[in-house]
Design a protein around this motif. Structure first.
Motif, PDB file in Angstrom:
ATOM      1  N   ILE A 101      23.608  16.480 -13.811  1.00 14.99           N
ATOM      2  CA  ILE A 101      23.394  16.073 -12.420  1.00 14.99           C
ATOM      3  C   ILE A 101      24.010  17.091 -11.471  1.00 14.99           C
ATOM      4  N   TRP A 102      25.224  17.540 -11.807  1.00 12.28           N
ATOM      5  CA  TRP A 102      25.846  18.575 -10.973  1.00 12.28           C
ATOM      6  C   TRP A 102      24.993  19.829 -10.935  1.00 12.28           C
ATOM      7  N   GLN A 104      21.712  20.177 -11.595  1.00 11.04           N
ATOM      8  CA  GLN A 104      20.425  19.937 -10.947  1.00 11.04           C
ATOM      9  C   GLN A 104      20.567  19.892  -9.433  1.00 11.04           C
ATOM     10  N   SER A 105      21.688  19.382  -8.959  1.00 11.53           N
ATOM     11  CA  SER A 105      21.876  19.249  -7.510  1.00 11.53           C
ATOM     12  C   SER A 105      21.983  20.594  -6.818  1.00 11.53           C
ATOM     13  N   ARG A 106      22.215  21.657  -7.573  1.00 12.85           N
ATOM     14  CA  ARG A 106      22.264  22.998  -6.984  1.00 12.85           C
ATOM     15  C   ARG A 106      20.889  23.458  -6.524  1.00 12.85           C
ATOM     16  N   SER A 108      17.852  21.094  -6.507  1.00 16.20           N
ATOM     17  CA  SER A 108      16.968  20.042  -6.006  1.00 16.20           C
ATOM     18  C   SER A 108      17.741  18.729  -6.000  1.00 16.20           C
ATOM     19  N   LYS A 109      17.085  17.677  -5.567  1.00 22.58           N
ATOM     20  CA  LYS A 109      17.712  16.365  -5.583  1.00 22.58           C
ATOM     21  C   LYS A 109      17.949  15.921  -7.018  1.00 22.58           C
ATOM     22  N   ALA A 110      19.189  15.522  -7.326  1.00 19.59           N
ATOM     23  CA  ALA A 110      19.515  15.079  -8.680  1.00 19.59           C
ATOM     24  C   ALA A 110      18.874  13.730  -8.969  1.00 19.59           C
ATOM     25  N   GLU A 111      18.258  13.601 -10.141  1.00 18.33           N
ATOM     26  CA  GLU A 111      17.600  12.358 -10.532  1.00 18.33           C
ATOM     27  C   GLU A 111      18.017  12.004 -11.953  1.00 18.33           C
ATOM     28  N   ARG A 112      18.608  10.832 -12.112  1.00 16.49           N
ATOM     29  CA  ARG A 112      19.102  10.434 -13.434  1.00 16.49           C
ATOM     30  C   ARG A 112      17.977  10.316 -14.461  1.00 16.49           C
ATOM     31  N   SER A 114      15.286  12.077 -14.749  1.00 20.99           N
ATOM     32  CA  SER A 114      14.930  13.401 -15.263  1.00 20.99           C
ATOM     33  C   SER A 114      16.036  13.946 -16.161  1.00 20.99           C
TER      34      SER A 114
END
Length: 210
Positions: A101-102, A104-106, A108-112, A114
Protein backbone atom coordinates in the motif's frame (compact mmCIF):
# COMPACT_ATOMS: atom_id res chain seq x y z
CA UNK A 1 18.68 9.29 -31.57
CA UNK A 2 15.15 8.31 -32.39
CA UNK A 3 12.58 10.37 -30.54
CA UNK A 4 10.91 7.13 -29.45
CA UNK A 5 13.96 5.95 -27.50
CA UNK A 6 13.32 5.97 -23.78
CA UNK A 7 16.92 5.43 -22.69
CA UNK A 8 20.09 6.16 -24.62
CA UNK A 9 23.51 5.29 -23.19
CA UNK A 10 26.53 6.73 -24.96
CA UNK A 11 30.09 5.50 -24.49
CA UNK A 12 29.68 4.54 -20.85
CA UNK A 13 32.84 3.70 -18.94
CA UNK A 14 33.07 2.44 -15.38
CA UNK A 15 36.00 1.41 -13.20
CA UNK A 16 35.96 -0.35 -9.84
CA UNK A 17 39.11 -0.90 -7.73
CA UNK A 18 41.35 0.17 -10.64
CA UNK A 19 39.66 -2.36 -12.95
CA UNK A 20 37.63 -1.35 -15.98
CA UNK A 21 34.25 -3.07 -15.86
CA UNK A 22 33.09 -1.75 -19.23
CA UNK A 23 33.95 1.01 -21.70
CA UNK A 24 32.54 2.40 -24.95
CA UNK A 25 29.20 0.91 -23.92
CA UNK A 26 26.30 2.29 -25.93
CA UNK A 27 22.71 1.10 -26.28
CA UNK A 28 19.12 2.29 -26.52
CA UNK A 29 15.90 1.03 -25.00
CA UNK A 30 12.50 1.68 -26.52
CA UNK A 31 8.87 1.05 -25.68
CA UNK A 32 7.98 -2.62 -26.06
CA UNK A 33 11.53 -3.91 -25.61
CA UNK A 34 13.08 -6.36 -23.15
CA UNK A 35 16.83 -5.95 -22.74
CA UNK A 36 18.81 -8.63 -20.89
CA UNK A 37 22.20 -7.53 -19.56
CA UNK A 38 24.37 -10.64 -19.67
CA UNK A 39 27.93 -11.53 -18.80
CA UNK A 40 30.04 -13.39 -16.23
CA UNK A 41 30.08 -12.53 -12.55
CA UNK A 42 32.05 -9.34 -11.98
CA UNK A 43 31.39 -7.97 -15.46
CA UNK A 44 29.45 -5.01 -14.10
CA UNK A 45 25.83 -6.04 -14.73
CA UNK A 46 24.45 -4.87 -11.39
CA UNK A 47 26.71 -1.82 -11.50
CA UNK A 48 25.20 -0.81 -14.85
CA UNK A 49 21.67 -1.04 -13.43
CA UNK A 50 22.71 1.02 -10.40
CA UNK A 51 24.17 3.65 -12.73
CA UNK A 52 20.91 3.82 -14.67
CA UNK A 53 18.79 4.18 -11.53
CA UNK A 54 21.11 6.82 -10.07
CA UNK A 55 22.55 4.78 -7.18
CA UNK A 56 26.08 4.95 -8.58
CA UNK A 57 27.71 8.07 -9.98
CA UNK A 58 31.12 6.56 -10.69
CA UNK A 59 31.00 6.48 -14.47
CA UNK A 60 31.86 8.45 -17.58
CA UNK A 61 29.72 8.91 -20.68
CA UNK A 62 26.20 10.09 -21.43
CA UNK A 63 22.73 8.96 -20.41
CA UNK A 64 19.42 10.30 -21.72
CA UNK A 65 15.79 9.71 -20.79
CA UNK A 66 13.17 10.53 -23.42
CA UNK A 67 15.73 12.64 -25.27
CA UNK A 68 16.69 14.68 -22.20
CA UNK A 69 19.95 14.44 -20.30
CA UNK A 70 19.39 11.99 -17.45
CA UNK A 71 20.54 14.45 -14.79
CA UNK A 72 17.95 16.99 -15.89
CA UNK A 73 15.24 14.38 -16.39
CA UNK A 74 15.98 12.28 -13.28
CA UNK A 75 12.73 13.12 -11.47
CA UNK A 76 10.57 12.11 -14.43
CA UNK A 77 12.71 9.00 -14.96
CA UNK A 78 12.29 7.85 -11.36
CA UNK A 79 8.56 8.60 -11.42
CA UNK A 80 8.22 6.19 -14.34
CA UNK A 81 10.60 3.46 -13.16
CA UNK A 82 10.35 0.42 -10.91
CA UNK A 83 13.72 -0.87 -9.68
CA UNK A 84 14.20 -4.20 -7.92
CA UNK A 85 17.76 -4.79 -6.76
CA UNK A 86 19.39 -7.66 -4.91
CA UNK A 87 17.75 -6.52 -1.68
CA UNK A 88 13.94 -6.78 -1.70
CA UNK A 89 13.37 -3.33 -0.22
CA UNK A 90 10.70 -4.66 2.15
CA UNK A 91 10.28 -3.07 5.59
CA UNK A 92 10.42 -5.90 8.13
CA UNK A 93 8.22 -4.19 10.71
CA UNK A 94 5.46 -3.69 8.13
CA UNK A 95 3.17 -6.38 6.80
CA UNK A 96 3.17 -7.29 3.09
CA UNK A 97 -0.11 -5.39 2.76
CA UNK A 98 1.37 -2.27 4.39
CA UNK A 99 4.53 -2.47 2.29
CA UNK A 100 2.55 -2.67 -0.93
CA UNK A 101 0.00 0.00 0.00
CA UNK A 102 2.84 2.37 0.82
CA UNK A 103 4.55 1.59 -2.47
CA UNK A 104 1.35 1.87 -4.54
CA UNK A 105 0.50 5.22 -2.99
CA UNK A 106 3.64 6.68 -4.57
CA UNK A 107 2.12 6.30 -8.03
CA UNK A 108 -1.64 6.08 -7.65
CA UNK A 109 -4.45 5.73 -5.15
CA UNK A 110 -3.76 2.74 -2.90
CA UNK A 111 -6.41 0.01 -3.14
CA UNK A 112 -6.45 -2.99 -0.82
CA UNK A 113 -8.25 -5.20 -3.34
CA UNK A 114 -5.48 -4.70 -5.89
CA UNK A 115 -2.88 -5.38 -3.19
CA UNK A 116 -4.62 -8.65 -2.30
CA UNK A 117 -4.76 -9.58 -5.98
CA UNK A 118 -1.03 -8.85 -6.36
CA UNK A 119 -0.22 -11.04 -3.35
CA UNK A 120 -2.37 -13.77 -4.89
CA UNK A 121 -0.26 -13.54 -8.06
CA UNK A 122 2.95 -14.23 -6.11
CA UNK A 123 1.45 -16.95 -3.92
CA UNK A 124 1.23 -14.93 -0.71
CA UNK A 125 -2.51 -14.54 -0.23
CA UNK A 126 -3.12 -15.21 3.44
CA UNK A 127 0.20 -13.67 4.45
CA UNK A 128 -0.92 -10.07 4.01
CA UNK A 129 -1.13 -9.24 7.73
CA UNK A 130 2.02 -11.02 8.96
CA UNK A 131 5.00 -8.77 9.85
CA UNK A 132 7.48 -9.16 7.03
CA UNK A 133 10.35 -10.04 9.35
CA UNK A 134 8.55 -13.35 9.96
CA UNK A 135 8.73 -14.19 6.24
CA UNK A 136 11.52 -16.17 4.62
CA UNK A 137 13.96 -14.49 2.23
CA UNK A 138 12.09 -16.02 -0.71
CA UNK A 139 8.74 -14.77 0.58
CA UNK A 140 10.12 -11.26 1.09
CA UNK A 141 11.39 -11.42 -2.48
CA UNK A 142 7.89 -12.29 -3.63
CA UNK A 143 6.47 -9.32 -1.72
CA UNK A 144 8.83 -7.13 -3.73
CA UNK A 145 7.80 -8.83 -6.99
CA UNK A 146 4.13 -8.19 -6.17
CA UNK A 147 4.79 -4.55 -7.08
CA UNK A 148 4.86 -5.65 -10.72
CA UNK A 149 1.11 -6.31 -10.50
CA UNK A 150 0.09 -2.95 -9.01
CA UNK A 151 -0.31 -0.75 -12.09
CA UNK A 152 3.44 -0.26 -12.03
CA UNK A 153 5.54 2.36 -13.85
CA UNK A 154 6.27 1.78 -17.50
CA UNK A 155 9.99 1.02 -17.14
CA UNK A 156 11.16 -1.97 -15.09
CA UNK A 157 14.81 -2.37 -14.05
CA UNK A 158 15.18 -5.81 -12.47
CA UNK A 159 18.37 -7.28 -11.01
CA UNK A 160 18.13 -11.09 -10.85
CA UNK A 161 14.33 -11.10 -10.48
CA UNK A 162 14.06 -14.92 -10.65
CA UNK A 163 16.16 -15.48 -7.52
CA UNK A 164 14.50 -17.44 -4.68
CA UNK A 165 11.18 -18.13 -6.44
CA UNK A 166 9.77 -21.53 -7.35
CA UNK A 167 9.18 -23.00 -10.80
CA UNK A 168 5.57 -21.83 -11.00
CA UNK A 169 6.61 -18.35 -9.93
CA UNK A 170 9.32 -18.27 -12.59
CA UNK A 171 6.82 -19.13 -15.33
CA UNK A 172 4.39 -16.50 -14.06
CA UNK A 173 7.12 -13.85 -13.90
CA UNK A 174 8.30 -14.62 -17.44
CA UNK A 175 4.74 -14.12 -18.68
CA UNK A 176 4.34 -10.92 -16.67
CA UNK A 177 7.50 -9.43 -18.16
CA UNK A 178 6.42 -10.27 -21.70
CA UNK A 179 2.91 -8.89 -21.15
CA UNK A 180 4.34 -5.66 -19.73
CA UNK A 181 6.42 -5.15 -22.88
CA UNK A 182 3.45 -6.02 -25.10
CA UNK A 183 1.44 -3.28 -23.37
CA UNK A 184 4.09 -0.75 -24.36
CA UNK A 185 6.31 -0.94 -21.30
CA UNK A 186 10.02 -1.75 -21.32
CA UNK A 187 12.23 -3.99 -19.20
CA UNK A 188 15.96 -4.13 -18.44
CA UNK A 189 17.01 -7.16 -16.44
CA UNK A 190 19.97 -9.24 -15.37
CA UNK A 191 19.49 -12.94 -14.81
CA UNK A 192 21.37 -16.23 -14.80
CA UNK A 193 18.03 -17.86 -15.54
CA UNK A 194 17.74 -19.01 -19.15
CA UNK A 195 14.72 -17.30 -20.63
CA UNK A 196 12.68 -19.39 -23.07
CA UNK A 197 13.23 -18.77 -26.75
CA UNK A 198 9.64 -17.57 -27.05
CA UNK A 199 10.50 -14.49 -24.96
CA UNK A 200 11.51 -11.65 -27.34
CA UNK A 201 14.71 -10.44 -25.68
CA UNK A 202 17.60 -8.31 -26.89
CA UNK A 203 20.90 -9.14 -25.17
CA UNK A 204 23.58 -6.69 -24.08
CA UNK A 205 26.66 -8.71 -23.16
CA UNK A 206 29.31 -7.31 -20.87
CA UNK A 207 32.77 -8.85 -20.88
CA UNK A 208 34.89 -9.81 -17.91
CA UNK A 209 38.04 -7.92 -16.96
CA UNK A 210 39.05 -5.43 -19.64
Amino acid sequence: MSQSAWIEARNLRCERDDRCLFHNLSFTLNSGEILQVAGPNGAGKSTLLRILIGLSAGYEGGLSWMGQDMRAGRYDFLANTLYLGHQPGVKGAMTPEENLIWWQSRFSKAERNSVYAALEQVGLRGYEDIPSYHLSAGQQRRVALARLYLQPPKLWILDEPFTAIDKAGVTRLEQTIVEHAQRGGAVILTTHHELPQSVPVRTLTLGGAQ
